[in-house]
Design a protein around this motif. Structure first.
Motif, PDB file in Angstrom:
ATOM      1  N   ASN A   1      99.567 -12.197  87.286  1.00  0.00           N
ATOM      2  CA  ASN A   1     100.080 -10.946  87.844  1.00  0.00           C
ATOM      3  C   ASN A   1     101.587 -11.029  88.089  1.00  0.00           C
ATOM      4  O   ASN A   1     102.314 -10.048  87.905  1.00  0.00           O
ATOM      5  CB  ASN A   1      99.352 -10.614  89.151  1.00  0.00           C
ATOM      6  CG  ASN A   1      97.880 -10.312  88.937  1.00  0.00           C
ATOM      7  OD1 ASN A   1      97.470  -9.931  87.841  1.00  0.00           O
ATOM      8  ND2 ASN A   1      97.075 -10.490  89.970  1.00  0.00           N
ATOM      9  N   HIS A   2     102.047 -12.211  88.514  1.00  0.00           N
ATOM     10  CA  HIS A   2     103.484 -12.415  88.745  1.00  0.00           C
ATOM     11  C   HIS A   2     104.263 -12.234  87.451  1.00  0.00           C
ATOM     12  O   HIS A   2     105.301 -11.565  87.432  1.00  0.00           O
ATOM     13  CB  HIS A   2     103.720 -13.801  89.328  1.00  0.00           C
ATOM     14  CG  HIS A   2     105.162 -14.210  89.350  1.00  0.00           C
ATOM     15  ND1 HIS A   2     106.093 -13.663  90.218  1.00  0.00           N
ATOM     16  CD2 HIS A   2     105.856 -15.105  88.589  1.00  0.00           C
ATOM     17  CE1 HIS A   2     107.274 -14.206  90.014  1.00  0.00           C
ATOM     18  NE2 HIS A   2     107.165 -15.075  89.021  1.00  0.00           N
ATOM     19  N   PHE A   3     103.782 -12.815  86.364  1.00  0.00           N
ATOM     20  CA  PHE A   3     104.487 -12.709  85.088  1.00  0.00           C
ATOM     21  C   PHE A   3     104.430 -11.283  84.545  1.00  0.00           C
ATOM     22  O   PHE A   3     105.385 -10.815  83.925  1.00  0.00           O
ATOM     23  CB  PHE A   3     103.895 -13.690  84.069  1.00  0.00           C
ATOM     24  CG  PHE A   3     104.571 -15.026  84.084  1.00  0.00           C
ATOM     25  CD1 PHE A   3     105.537 -15.352  83.147  1.00  0.00           C
ATOM     26  CD2 PHE A   3     104.250 -15.968  85.058  1.00  0.00           C
ATOM     27  CE1 PHE A   3     106.176 -16.576  83.167  1.00  0.00           C
ATOM     28  CE2 PHE A   3     104.881 -17.200  85.091  1.00  0.00           C
ATOM     29  CZ  PHE A   3     105.851 -17.512  84.148  1.00  0.00           C
ATOM     30  N   THR A   4     103.327 -10.598  84.791  1.00  0.00           N
ATOM     31  CA  THR A   4     103.221  -9.202  84.359  1.00  0.00           C
ATOM     32  C   THR A   4     104.251  -8.338  85.072  1.00  0.00           C
ATOM     33  O   THR A   4     104.859  -7.437  84.472  1.00  0.00           O
ATOM     34  CB  THR A   4     101.812  -8.662  84.642  1.00  0.00           C
ATOM     35  OG1 THR A   4     100.853  -9.444  83.917  1.00  0.00           O
ATOM     36  CG2 THR A   4     101.689  -7.211  84.207  1.00  0.00           C
ATOM     37  N   ALA A   5     104.484  -8.622  86.354  1.00  0.00           N
ATOM     38  CA  ALA A   5     105.403  -7.811  87.149  1.00  0.00           C
ATOM     39  C   ALA A   5     106.862  -8.228  87.007  1.00  0.00           C
ATOM     40  O   ALA A   5     107.759  -7.377  86.991  1.00  0.00           O
ATOM     41  CB  ALA A   5     104.988  -7.875  88.623  1.00  0.00           C
ATOM     42  N   LYS A   6     107.119  -9.556  86.878  1.00  0.00           N
ATOM     43  CA  LYS A   6     108.491 -10.054  86.935  1.00  0.00           C
ATOM     44  C   LYS A   6     109.023 -10.590  85.607  1.00  0.00           C
ATOM     45  O   LYS A   6     110.234 -10.586  85.384  1.00  0.00           O
ATOM     46  CB  LYS A   6     108.587 -11.169  87.990  1.00  0.00           C
ATOM     47  CG  LYS A   6     108.195 -10.741  89.396  1.00  0.00           C
ATOM     48  CD  LYS A   6     109.143  -9.698  89.960  1.00  0.00           C
ATOM     49  CE  LYS A   6     108.779  -9.369  91.408  1.00  0.00           C
ATOM     50  NZ  LYS A   6     109.685  -8.353  91.991  1.00  0.00           N
ATOM     51  N   HIS A   7     108.149 -11.076  84.742  1.00  0.00           N
ATOM     52  CA  HIS A   7     108.612 -11.714  83.508  1.00  0.00           C
ATOM     53  C   HIS A   7     107.832 -11.169  82.315  1.00  0.00           C
ATOM     54  O   HIS A   7     107.138 -11.923  81.615  1.00  0.00           O
ATOM     55  CB  HIS A   7     108.455 -13.237  83.592  1.00  0.00           C
ATOM     56  CG  HIS A   7     109.023 -13.848  84.838  1.00  0.00           C
ATOM     57  ND1 HIS A   7     110.367 -13.778  85.164  1.00  0.00           N
ATOM     58  CD2 HIS A   7     108.428 -14.533  85.854  1.00  0.00           C
ATOM     59  CE1 HIS A   7     110.575 -14.406  86.308  1.00  0.00           C
ATOM     60  NE2 HIS A   7     109.410 -14.866  86.754  1.00  0.00           N
TER      61      HIS A   7
END
Length: 263
Positions: free
Chosen positions: A117-123
């Motif tokens: 989810n972090h990579f989907t939102a930030k990277h």
């Protein structure tokens, strides 16, 4: 009725009860020893009353903790947590777990779903499994102050496994499948080695992977762990290359050009 033997509410508040509290003087943080979590100073009374059924005045709490000034408040903790991602030492009394950290920023977590989810939102556009590293993490506080922090030094600290085994297996499987697909696609349909990439042509991987099934390709391409002999080989090779680069840096230009021109 003998009123002299009836305890007043104040007497109940002042009754000696062992409080499940301690303080980490390094970070000036109060910690509940039963819940194993940090507490903001202005939340201590509520936590003791609602979670443990203990009613105590703040001066009694401070006396128990043997402190003269209050520990970090919720506002101070919120400011602190918003600007910090790594601690050199863990907060005492709060569990440390095996986790994963984003190599593009300092975000860390335990579950692979959170990292996805972090990579989907930030990277966006980057593959999460190729841009993470293992680390030790700690969640000092709960509620609105919840956040994982990386811990650098865990000497003398017990580290819980958490969900590491699950995400590690998934990570290794995804990595192996990716490497197998790349190797298979590079050789598939190319009976003539000259049609393959220059690297494969030089290494003759077409012979090495010929007639291998998916499982064999995964074992061939899997990432070596510290206990593997290949890990030590790679480590020695890296040190050797670094020494060579250091020796050549600033050396004879003609020698460097000849080395670069070797095919």
């Amino acid at each position: 009725m003998d009123l002299d033997n009836v305890e007043s509410p104040q007497d109940l508040l002042d009754a000696p009860i062992m409080l499940p509290l301690e303080v980490d003087l390094r970070y000036n943080v109060a910690v509940c020893t039963q819940c194993c979590t940090g507490l903001a100073f202005d939340h201590i009374q509520w936590h003791l009353r609602c979670v443990h059924g203990i009613k105590k005045q703040l001066d009694t709490v401070m006396e128990h903790l043997n402190i003269e000034a209050h520990t970090l408040s919720s506002i101070e903790i919120k400011t602190w947590m918003s600007g910090i991602w790594i601690l050199d030492r863990a907060i005492q009394g709060v569990p440390v777990k095996k986790g994963i950290a984003c190599t593009e920023c300092h975000h860390s977590c335990v579950e692979k779903t959170s990292m996805k989810n972090h990579f989907t939102a930030k990277h966006q556009g980057m593959k999460w499994s190729e841009n993470i590293e293992r680390c030790n993490v700690q969640m000092p506080f709960q509620g609105r102050l919840k956040k994982y922090i990386q811990i650098e030094d865990v000497e003398g600290q017990e580290v819980e496994m958490g969900a590491e085994n699950d995400w590690q297996k998934m990570l290794e499987l995804e990595f192996n499948e990716t490497m197998a697909e790349r190797t298979s696609s590079a050789t598939k349909g190319h009976s003539d080695i000259r049609l393959s990439s220059a690297f494969i042509a030089k290494m003759r991987w077409d012979i090495r992977v010929k007639d291998m099934d998916l499982l064999e390709l995964q074992n061939l391409a899997k990432m070596p762990v510290r206990s593997d002999r290949m890990f030590q080989v790679i480590l020695c090779g890296r040190k050797y290359i670094e020494k060579c680069c250091g020796a050549l840096n600033g050396g004879n230009m003609m020698v460097r050009r000849r080395l670069m021109s070797v095919g």
